[in-house]
Enzyme design. Structure first.
Site, PDB file in Angstrom:
ATOM      1  N   TYR A  63      39.908  39.387  38.222  1.00 30.83           N
ATOM      2  CA  TYR A  63      40.037  39.171  36.769  1.00 30.83           C
ATOM      3  C   TYR A  63      38.741  39.490  36.024  1.00 30.83           C
ATOM      4  CZ  TYR A  63      42.709  35.992  39.715  1.00 30.83           C
ATOM      5  OH  TYR A  63      43.405  35.441  40.767  1.00 30.83           O
ATOM      6  N   HIS A  64      38.095  40.604  36.406  1.00 29.44           N
ATOM      7  CA  HIS A  64      36.821  40.989  35.802  1.00 29.44           C
ATOM      8  C   HIS A  64      36.848  42.409  35.237  1.00 29.44           C
ATOM      9  CE1 HIS A  64      34.734  37.955  38.758  1.00 29.44           C
ATOM     10  NE2 HIS A  64      35.329  37.348  37.753  1.00 29.44           N
ATOM     11  N   PRO A  65      37.800  42.767  34.381  1.00 28.15           N
ATOM     12  CA  PRO A  65      37.803  44.123  33.821  1.00 28.15           C
ATOM     13  C   PRO A  65      36.598  44.343  32.909  1.00 28.15           C
ATOM     14  CG  PRO A  65      39.414  42.747  32.693  1.00 28.15           C
ATOM     15  CD  PRO A  65      38.909  41.947  33.847  1.00 28.15           C
TER      16      PRO A  65
END
Length: 622
Positions: A552-554
């Site tokens: 969850y680190h775009p």
């Protein structure tokens, strides 16, 4: 949500008639009071929609009240003569966002944008529709209100790489002061004040106590030769540790709670919620931003911008809004008949931390099983007494950073998270169902976890060579953007992951510590992989392509870069190229993804971005 309204509470109590005064009524009163204290509307800036009429003017409009946007709005509104509007697509935080332990339960709620990747042939294959889950926060605080609350800054080399590639002002020595500016470290920093501060708004904590499972994981890594490190945000990141977290007083410390709640009555800051920004507006026949088109409850309205529009909506939503407004790749915009304002590579350079889980299980006594009644009791204990299992993120706080090719390196290429689930965790959380995996995977995990603890090791690739992109689905702002993660498109990414599994997460099962705890390696039965030798690289690759997860680190979709970089969208001052009065301040501007969790770096970007704006307008001749 609701405010702390005695009339409301008394109405509820009156509805129970004769039981008022009974133990049940007393418990209900305590519960209502606790809920009010934790998430009552009075804690947050009120919705100023009634004050924001069509055609209103603000000096600054900030789109997105997330990890960066809440910081930007707070800092800009410190200047009393500036009028600031903060626009958030979601509403106020909820019980589920604020209770530290249940962070995964926010997935799929109205506080989550609930994004999915586009299907690809080489990843996410065991998901429904072959689409990985990409949760993003849609509430005050943004993703800082739904994440796992790790406070990790990354590696010094990350920021020095940014600076060395022409991004002046972004080297580690340049950005350290902005990390410290927001930090309120709740511990002794007398020997480490070079890296930490106690003067900021964001509470950062590290528990002095370890759970038995956390001690076990630390001990097992020591057997593998991985050193314990006290402070991964200090001099040295390499090793294994109990992470610092953004939890204080047994409550999530989001940027909404840290930066917006204390200034909820500030007169020059208006916040509007449940409102979508749909298009950037320009002065006629030029590229000067002078407004923003907003949408709420079926109605459109315009806000005028006198100084700057700041996009802080994140690495997915900010590029979408830019492209809808004519700022993006010319060929993509032409295909949708969108008039081009600036031909820039918006949406490209997408980077994310992909991970693959490895599972160990161990049998336990029936007394340690999760049951609905235990969940109910712990929920009550938390709400009324701030006690029990829900008060923090233990026993999931152990993280490790290693370099799979050089044990003496000062920067990692792999990170390990460790999630520990008691038997029958699905009564509280079904991780695999939440992420959208196929029903047979969900059922297999429930069976693994039926009478056993499950220790899930997340093998996280920190510096992916693969690049994805964000594209528009259509010119309709309510159509979701297309997310092409492109995991493992570069073969080096898979090689690094497999190397890390072999050197570390699979070796843990051979340690005396894991053996004495009765921990055994378990694999899912996956038709595409079952015929392969489980000791082979081919098997590990097959599992990785089936059980692909995003951490969850775009980042990187509105890349920062110097003049002359044809792939850069914003300058090192975070100004959008060839457009006036427009900046982007969020994780999308990262030149390259950092070696660690991205919430703390995004908050730092908010701090530095706000300071850049203040310096510019204080020196501007207007």
């Amino acid at each position: 949500m609701w405010a702390c309204d005695p009339t409301f509470t008394s109405t509820v109590m009156d509805s129970y008639g004769d039981v008022v005064g009974s133990p049940f009524a007393q418990a209900l009163t305590s519960f209502l009071a606790a809920q009010c204290a934790l998430v009552g509307d009075h804690l947050w800036p009120e919705d100023a929609i009634d004050s924001v009429v069509n055609g209103s003017s603000y000096d600054f409009v900030v789109v997105g009240a997330g990890s960066a946007g809440s910081v930007v709005a707070s800092r800009l509104s410190e200047v009393s003569e500036w009028k600031v509007l903060l626009v958030e697509a979601g509403g106020n935080p909820t019980l589920t966002t604020e209770i530290p332990q249940v962070f995964y339960n926010n997935m799929g709620t109205k506080e989550d944008w609930n994004y999915k990747t586009e299907p690809q042939s080489g990843a996410c294959l065991s998901y429904n529709n072959k689409a990985c889950a990409w949760p993003r926060g849609k509430t005050l605080g943004g993703t800082s209100s739904i994440n796992a609350q790790f406070y990790v800054r990354g590696n010094k080399l990350d920021y020095n790489e940014w600076g060395d590639n022409g991004n002046y002002g972004w080297s580690y020595e340049d950005v350290l002061s902005y990390f410290k500016k927001s930090e309120k470290y709740m511990g002794d920093i007398s020997a480490n004040d070079t890296y930490h501060s106690t003067e900021g708004e964001l509470y950062v904590t590290k528990d002095k106590n370890l759970t038995p499972w956390e001690e076990l994981v630390l001990k097992a890594y020591r057997e593998l030769g991985v050193q314990n490190v006290d402070d991964i945000n200090g001099e040295n990141q390499m090793g294994v540790t109990q992470s610092q977290i953004t939890v204080y007083n047994k409550t999530r410390m989001s940027t909404a709670r840290a930066f917006l709640s204390p200034i909820r009555n500030r007169n020059n800051l208006h916040v509007i919620k449940n409102t979508m920004a749909t298009k950037i507006l320009f002065k006629e026949n030029n590229n000067i931003v002078n407004g923003i088109l907003l949408h709420r409850n079926g109605h459109d309205f315009i806000i005028n911008v006198k100084k700057e529009l700041i996009l802080s909506a994140g690495a997915i939503n900010s590029p979408q809004l830019l492209m809808l407004s004519g700022i993006g790749p010319q060929e993509d915009l032409n295909a949708l008949n969108i008039s081009v304002k600036a031909d820039l590579q918006v949406g490209k350079n997408l980077q994310d931390h992909v991970f693959v889980p490895i599972i160990y299980t161990a049998p336990v006594n029936e007394s340690e099983h999760i049951t609905p009644s235990i969940i109910t009791q712990n929920f009550y204990d938390y709400m009324v007494n701030k006690q029990g299992l829900l008060c923090d993120t233990s026993p999931h706080r152990i993280i490790a950073f290693v370099n799979t090719t050089d044990s003496t390196a000062t920067s990692p290429d792999l990170q390990f998270h460790h999630v520990v689930f008691p038997p029958n965790i699905h009564y509280l959380l079904d991780m695999f169902e939440k992420h959208g995996l196929k029903s047979d995977i969900v059922e297999q995990f429930r069976e693994m976890n039926k009478n056993k603890y499950a220790v899930i090791i997340y093998n996280v690739l920190l510096k992916p060579k693969s690049r994805g992109k964000i594209s528009l689905q259509s010119e309709n702002p309510f159509d979701r953007p297309l997310i092409y993660a492109n995991y493992f498109n570069d073969t080096e990414d898979m090689k690094t992951l497999i190397r890390g599994m072999r050197k570390y997460s699979l070796k843990l099962g051979e340690t005396d510590t894991f053996k004495q705890a009765g921990l055994h390696l378990e694999w899912f039965k996956i038709p595409a992989c079952d015929s392969l030798d489980k000791t082979s690289d081919e098997f590990l690759e097959c599992v990785s392509r089936e059980l692909t997860f995003s951490l969850y680190h775009p980042t990187g979709t509105v890349k920062m870069g110097p003049q002359g970089d044809p792939t850069a969208i914003v300058t090192p001052d975070l100004k959008v190229r060839n457009i006036e009065n427009l900046r982007v301040i969020d994780a999308g501007i990262m030149y390259s993804i950092v070696r660690g969790n991205t919430n703390a770096p995004t908050i730092m970007i908010g701090e530095k971005g706000a300071e850049l704006i203040k310096k510019y307008w204080r020196n501007a001749i207007v």
